[in-house]
Design an enzyme around this catalytic site. Structure first.
Site, PDB file in Angstrom:
ATOM      1  N   LEU A  23      -4.558  -1.958   0.847  1.00  0.00           N
ATOM      2  CA  LEU A  23      -3.409  -1.555   0.041  1.00  0.00           C
ATOM      3  C   LEU A  23      -2.763  -0.273   0.540  1.00  0.00           C
ATOM      4  O   LEU A  23      -1.603   0.001   0.235  1.00  0.00           O
ATOM      5  CB  LEU A  23      -3.817  -1.387  -1.420  1.00  0.00           C
ATOM      6  CG  LEU A  23      -4.250  -2.662  -2.141  1.00  0.00           C
ATOM      7  CD1 LEU A  23      -4.791  -2.330  -3.531  1.00  0.00           C
ATOM      8  CD2 LEU A  23      -3.097  -3.646  -2.240  1.00  0.00           C
ATOM      9  N   MET A  28      -7.775  11.114   2.733  1.00  0.00           N
ATOM     10  CA  MET A  28      -9.179  11.094   2.326  1.00  0.00           C
ATOM     11  C   MET A  28      -9.835   9.733   2.497  1.00  0.00           C
ATOM     12  O   MET A  28     -11.053   9.637   2.490  1.00  0.00           O
ATOM     13  CB  MET A  28      -9.309  11.535   0.865  1.00  0.00           C
ATOM     14  CG  MET A  28      -9.189  13.027   0.651  1.00  0.00           C
ATOM     15  SD  MET A  28      -9.391  13.483  -1.083  1.00  0.00           S
ATOM     16  CE  MET A  28     -11.083  12.984  -1.380  1.00  0.00           C
ATOM     17  N   VAL A  31      -7.525   2.503   0.655  1.00  0.00           N
ATOM     18  CA  VAL A  31      -7.534   1.750  -0.594  1.00  0.00           C
ATOM     19  C   VAL A  31      -7.501   0.265  -0.259  1.00  0.00           C
ATOM     20  O   VAL A  31      -6.622  -0.198   0.481  1.00  0.00           O
ATOM     21  CB  VAL A  31      -6.341   2.122  -1.488  1.00  0.00           C
ATOM     22  CG1 VAL A  31      -6.422   1.366  -2.818  1.00  0.00           C
ATOM     23  CG2 VAL A  31      -6.302   3.622  -1.749  1.00  0.00           C
ATOM     24  N   ASP A 139       1.048  15.560  -5.602  1.00  0.00           N
ATOM     25  CA  ASP A 139       1.577  14.692  -4.553  1.00  0.00           C
ATOM     26  C   ASP A 139       2.422  13.576  -5.153  1.00  0.00           C
ATOM     27  O   ASP A 139       2.344  12.423  -4.721  1.00  0.00           O
ATOM     28  CB  ASP A 139       0.437  14.110  -3.713  1.00  0.00           C
ATOM     29  CG  ASP A 139       0.935  13.514  -2.383  1.00  0.00           C
ATOM     30  OD1 ASP A 139       2.027  13.918  -1.933  1.00  0.00           O
ATOM     31  OD2 ASP A 139       0.238  12.650  -1.821  1.00  0.00           O
TER      32      ASP A 139
END
Length: 577
Positions: A23, A28, A31, A139
């Site tokens: 996705l 970090m 997904v 963000d």
């Protein structure tokens, strides 16, 4: 979000989850789209393999999991599972089947007026809930806004920080977290200056501008040029018309003190006197969006206008427009906008629901500076209370929210129609409460019950992180009036109780009437005494509830109190009862 095929190095399973697609990917981790054993689709965020052994990144991931659990699911992807201690740490959230705002604008062009207003309301609703949970997103951008069925959802808390925590500006280029086009001016300044929720409001302005025009308000030909324009130039809002233009302009103010809070922004979006047509069009046929906005607002905000033929929502009383900070009645002359936000960037911390931030300022012995001066209960009659600012029955999640710390030793829970606050081995605890910015002069009325020996009910007012605020502690034999700043609790007045409060007995109504530099304390409508506010530099405007360990009681290390129905009103003018 449209999934992509798995890559050769991607894992096939994580725990009980089968990974079926990608996705997205960020700094970090990655997904994935996954399936549960029952066949349901979920989204699984996995920390990058090279970061998993790093204790600092594991700490950040644990923090992200904790923050994601704090945010109400109606405005973001609901947390379903997490394993921060796995070989490859992961977080499982609901799969939101919808494109990102960036995908929609890139594929189809800018949104129509009604759709744009809907997105503006939806993102402001999400920010109200996010900030109310004690989180700064940091963000917010079109890629992190999912246009889910019902209401937009804001996702990806990977670089979020707790409000009042250690979030700071990002001076070093190699540590420039976030997307430059949506970053507030203060984020390019001193790295030691605390970041505040106002940075997310600035990003909201950029997101709405992009959604309505397909471009950002400070677009440059490089990140450095864009940052320079954010710092030195006014936003280019050409192409953005209608009622949103003025709100976007406010949100993009250089000084964070000039921006509205998320709640104020939402109030003006859904109930601004000059925006009834735009609001009606945005909410037409969208009950989920209307319900989410109503849920995010507290009783101090204006409720969304009902659809034609729909009865007004019963979610608490509607207050006059004039009672909402920054708003005026339609026939009033505009004399300037009042946001009730502090002016100094370095000290600005939009404090939110307090239990999220549980502050422990030293040991009980270090906290109390002494019993203060004991005074008799001879004061002037209590003045009448004025118009209602906020109210909560404290019997369920509403303005105050339930929370239990991971160690299980501190909690705020609703039981028996009351808000119970408990500590074990700690000197104090605050519950997550409303972020409303209240006037200096106010009247507070709340039911208090002492559940255990050695427990004092604590009521903070004029509170603001990190400085603290004024504090009233209601104990069995005395009421202590003073301040709570940094690591020190000082007592300016001790009001003895001729009739001690019975531990485990029925609740008593405690009233605080603050006018000028004096607070008057009452019990069950009878004045106990007055106390000066003192010369402490206290600049906050929030009201918090919590528990305090009575210093004069043998140290059991645990304490529990209960609260029921709180009202905060303007003082001095008769109001509805």
């Amino acid at each position: 979000m449209r999934p992509e095929p798995l890559r050769p190095h991607d894992p096939a399973r994580l725990g009980s989850y089968e990974l079926v697609g990608r996705l997205g990917e960020g700094g970090m981790g990655t997904v994935y789209l996954a399936r549960t054993a029952a066949g349901a689709q979920v989204a699984v965020k996995v920390v990058r393999a090279d970061l998993s052994p790093d204790d600092e990144f594991r700490r950040r991931f644990r923090s992200e999991v904790a923050r994601a659990r704090q945010v109400p699911p109606f405005c973001t992807a609901e947390v379903l599972d997490a394993d921060p201690d796995a070989e490859h740490p992961y977080l499982v959230v609901e799969y939101v089947d919808g494109p990102t705002l960036a995908q929609v604008v890139d594929d189809r062009g800018p949104l129509t007026a009604a759709n744009l207003h809907s997105v503006a309301i939806g993102v402001a609703t999400a920010l109200t809930a996010i900030h109310g949970a004690g989180v700064i997103h940091r963000d917010l951008k079109p890629r992190n806004v999912l246009l889910a069925p019902g209401t937009p959802k804001v996702i990806d808390f990977g670089i979020a920080r707790a409000v009042g925590g250690t979030a700071t500006g990002n001076t070093a280029p190699e540590f420039m977290m976030g997307t430059v086009a949506y970053m507030a001016p203060e984020r390019f300044g001193d790295a030691e200056v605390p970041l505040t929720a106002a940075a997310d409001i600035f990003a909201w302005g950029g997101v709405v501008m992009y959604a309505g025009t397909g471009r950002t308000p400070f677009g440059g030909d490089s990140p450095l040029a864009t940052a320079g324009r954010i710092l030195t130039q006014q936003p280019d809002l050409s192409g953005l018309g209608g009622p949103l233009r003025e709100l976007v302009s406010y949100a993009l103010s250089k000084d964070p003190a000039d921006r509205p809070s998320a709640r104020e922004l939402l109030d003006m979006l859904v109930a601004g006197p000059s925006r009834p047509a735009a609001t009606a069009a945005a909410l037409a046929g969208q009950p989920d969006l209307r319900a989410a906005a109503n849920q995010a607002q507290s009783v101090t905000g204006l409720l969304t206008a009902p659809a034609p033929g729909e009865p007004p929502t019963p979610e608490g009383p509607t207050v006059p427009v004039s009672a909402v900070p920054g708003m005026v009645e339609p026939d009033q002359e505009r004399r300037g906008r009042r946001w009730f936000l502090p002016a100094a960037i370095a000290l600005l911390v939009m404090a939110v629901i307090a239990g999220t931030m549980m502050l422990v300022f030293g040991s009980p012995a270090d906290q109390v500076a002494g019993p203060g001066t004991t005074v008799p209960a001879t004061v002037s009659p209590l003045p009448p209370a004025g118009p209602l600012l906020l109210a909560d029955d404290l019997d369920r999640n509403r303005l105050w929210l339930a929370k239990t710390e991971p160690d299980g030793k501190s909690s705020c829970v609703f039981t028996g129609g009351e808000l119970h606050v408990r500590i074990d081995g700690k000197p104090l605890y605050k519950c997550r409460g409303p972020q409303d910015t209240l006037p200096d002069d106010l009247s507070i009325d709340v039911g208090v019950r002492l559940v255990s020996d050695g427990a004092c009910a604590a009521i903070w007012y004029h509170f603001k992180l990190p400085r603290g605020g004024h504090l009233v502690r209601v104990c069995q034999d005395n009421v202590f009036v003073g301040t709570h700043q940094s690591a020190e609790v000082s007592v300016t007045r001790t009001l003895p109780l001729d009739n001690p409060i019975q531990v485990g007995g029925p609740p008593v109504r405690i009233g605080l009437h603050v006018a000028g530099d004096v607070v008057t304390v009452s019990r069950d409508g009878v004045a106990l005494g007055e106390a000066p506010l003192g010369d402490a530099e206290i600049t906050g405007n929030r009201v918090l509830l919590g528990v305090f360990l009575d210093r004069d009681t043998p140290d059991s290390g645990s304490a529990e109190v209960a609260f029921d129905h709180i009202e905060v009103r303007e003082p001095g003018r008769p109001g509805p009862r």
